[in-house]
Design a protein around this motif. Structure first.
Motif, mmCIF file in Angstrom:
data_model
loop_
_atom_site.group_PDB
_atom_site.id
_atom_site.type_symbol
_atom_site.label_atom_id
_atom_site.label_comp_id
_atom_site.label_asym_id
_atom_site.label_seq_id
_atom_site.Cartn_x
_atom_site.Cartn_y
_atom_site.Cartn_z
ATOM 1 N N ILE A 159 35.444 42.304 34.367
ATOM 2 C CA ILE A 159 36.266 43.803 34.875
ATOM 3 C C ILE A 159 37.705 42.302 35.061
ATOM 4 C CG2 ILE A 159 37.300 44.523 36.848
ATOM 5 C CD1 ILE A 159 34.365 45.713 37.191
ATOM 6 N N PRO A 160 38.849 42.444 34.475
ATOM 7 C CA PRO A 160 39.540 41.031 34.855
ATOM 8 C C PRO A 160 40.214 41.126 35.881
ATOM 9 C CG PRO A 160 41.162 43.466 33.707
ATOM 10 C CD PRO A 160 39.552 43.466 33.629
ATOM 11 N N LYS A 161 39.892 39.574 36.454
ATOM 12 C CA LYS A 161 40.391 39.015 37.452
ATOM 13 C C LYS A 161 38.943 39.110 38.538
ATOM 14 C CE LYS A 161 44.836 38.756 36.945
ATOM 15 N NZ LYS A 161 46.386 39.134 37.210
ATOM 16 N N SER A 162 37.694 39.294 37.683
ATOM 17 C CA SER A 162 37.007 39.744 38.895
ATOM 18 C C SER A 162 35.332 38.692 38.055
ATOM 19 C CB SER A 162 36.817 41.411 38.473
ATOM 20 O OG SER A 162 35.736 41.457 39.253
ATOM 21 N N PRO A 163 34.659 38.775 39.050
ATOM 22 C CA PRO A 163 33.511 37.890 38.769
ATOM 23 C C PRO A 163 32.135 38.886 38.073
ATOM 24 C CG PRO A 163 33.791 38.364 41.212
ATOM 25 C CD PRO A 163 34.933 38.737 40.252
ATOM 26 N N VAL A 164 32.592 40.378 37.863
ATOM 27 C CA VAL A 164 31.810 41.584 38.405
ATOM 28 C C VAL A 164 31.717 41.494 36.265
ATOM 29 C CG1 VAL A 164 30.955 43.702 38.510
ATOM 30 C CG2 VAL A 164 32.141 42.356 40.121
ATOM 31 N N ASP A 165 30.785 41.872 36.245
ATOM 32 C CA ASP A 165 30.109 42.002 34.519
ATOM 33 C C ASP A 165 29.659 43.727 35.369
ATOM 34 O OD1 ASP A 165 31.609 40.103 33.398
ATOM 35 O OD2 ASP A 165 29.358 39.427 33.047
ATOM 36 N N ILE A 166 30.243 44.650 33.622
ATOM 37 C CA ILE A 166 29.166 46.282 34.024
ATOM 38 C C ILE A 166 28.588 45.890 32.007
ATOM 39 C CG2 ILE A 166 29.305 48.375 33.355
ATOM 40 C CD1 ILE A 166 32.386 48.159 35.155
ATOM 41 N N LYS A 167 27.247 46.240 32.166
ATOM 42 C CA LYS A 167 26.090 46.364 31.475
ATOM 43 C C LYS A 167 26.021 47.807 30.844
ATOM 44 C CE LYS A 167 25.555 41.559 31.875
ATOM 45 N NZ LYS A 167 24.613 40.531 31.898
ATOM 46 N N LEU A 168 25.637 47.758 29.542
ATOM 47 C CA LEU A 168 25.414 49.556 29.204
ATOM 48 C C LEU A 168 23.997 48.746 27.997
ATOM 49 C CD1 LEU A 168 25.011 52.290 28.801
ATOM 50 C CD2 LEU A 168 26.933 52.113 27.283
ATOM 51 N N ARG A 169 23.186 49.069 27.991
ATOM 52 C CA ARG A 169 21.534 48.982 26.822
ATOM 53 C C ARG A 169 21.221 50.168 26.449
ATOM 54 N NH1 ARG A 169 19.108 43.663 29.230
ATOM 55 N NH2 ARG A 169 20.927 42.257 29.408
ATOM 56 N N GLU A 177 19.926 51.533 29.797
ATOM 57 C CA GLU A 177 20.149 51.030 31.123
ATOM 58 C C GLU A 177 21.747 50.591 31.519
ATOM 59 O OE1 GLU A 177 18.221 46.967 30.395
ATOM 60 O OE2 GLU A 177 16.472 47.442 29.250
ATOM 61 N N ILE A 178 21.583 50.514 32.897
ATOM 62 C CA ILE A 178 22.979 50.178 33.560
ATOM 63 C C ILE A 178 22.382 49.803 34.258
ATOM 64 C CG2 ILE A 178 25.145 51.062 34.423
ATOM 65 C CD1 ILE A 178 24.009 53.637 33.475
ATOM 66 N N GLY A 179 24.150 48.057 34.392
ATOM 67 C CA GLY A 179 23.702 47.444 35.064
ATOM 68 C C GLY A 179 25.237 46.513 35.177
ATOM 69 N N ALA A 180 25.355 46.315 36.684
ATOM 70 C CA ALA A 180 26.437 45.203 36.569
ATOM 71 C C ALA A 180 25.640 44.028 36.916
ATOM 72 C CB ALA A 180 27.235 45.629 38.131
ATOM 73 N N SER A 181 26.721 43.024 36.771
ATOM 74 C CA SER A 181 25.992 41.447 37.111
ATOM 75 C C SER A 181 27.537 40.973 37.996
ATOM 76 C CB SER A 181 25.990 40.755 36.237
ATOM 77 O OG SER A 181 26.829 40.606 34.773
ATOM 78 N N ILE A 182 27.311 39.577 39.311
ATOM 79 C CA ILE A 182 28.473 39.110 39.520
ATOM 80 C C ILE A 182 28.408 37.617 38.859
ATOM 81 C CG2 ILE A 182 29.185 39.190 42.152
ATOM 82 C CD1 ILE A 182 28.295 40.949 42.554
ATOM 83 N N THR A 183 29.259 36.936 38.704
ATOM 84 C CA THR A 183 29.149 35.510 38.450
ATOM 85 C C THR A 183 29.730 34.840 39.707
ATOM 86 O OG1 THR A 183 29.508 35.498 35.723
ATOM 87 C CG2 THR A 183 30.100 34.117 36.857
#
Length: 67
Positions: free
Chosen positions: A14-24, A60-66
């Motif tokens: 997500i632009p200007k955010s430390p969050v990634d959304i993941k789909l496997r 699998e659906i998930g999110a990660s925060i850096t």
């Protein structure tokens, strides 16, 4: 049961955010449990050995925060 393989992944930052959304989804690989593997599951090709598994249990659906 032994299972080795890969699951392709799509990740979106997500632009200007430390969050990634993941789909496997999908599994391509080897499964040596002929007797125990549910090859009859919808979306699964193969009955053990080399398989392509596109059943919903592989989603699998998930999110990660850096930090």
């Amino acid at each position: 049961m032994t299972e080795v393989g890969m699951t392709p992944c799509f990740a979106y930052r997500i632009p200007k955010s430390p969050v990634d959304i993941k789909l496997r989804y999908l599994f391509l690989g080897f499964n040596d449990s002929h007797r125990f593997y549910k090859g009859e599951a919808p979306g699964c090709l193969g009955r053990g050995d080399w398989i392509i598994d596109a059943s919903l249990r592989r989603l699998e659906i998930g999110a990660s925060i850096t930090f």
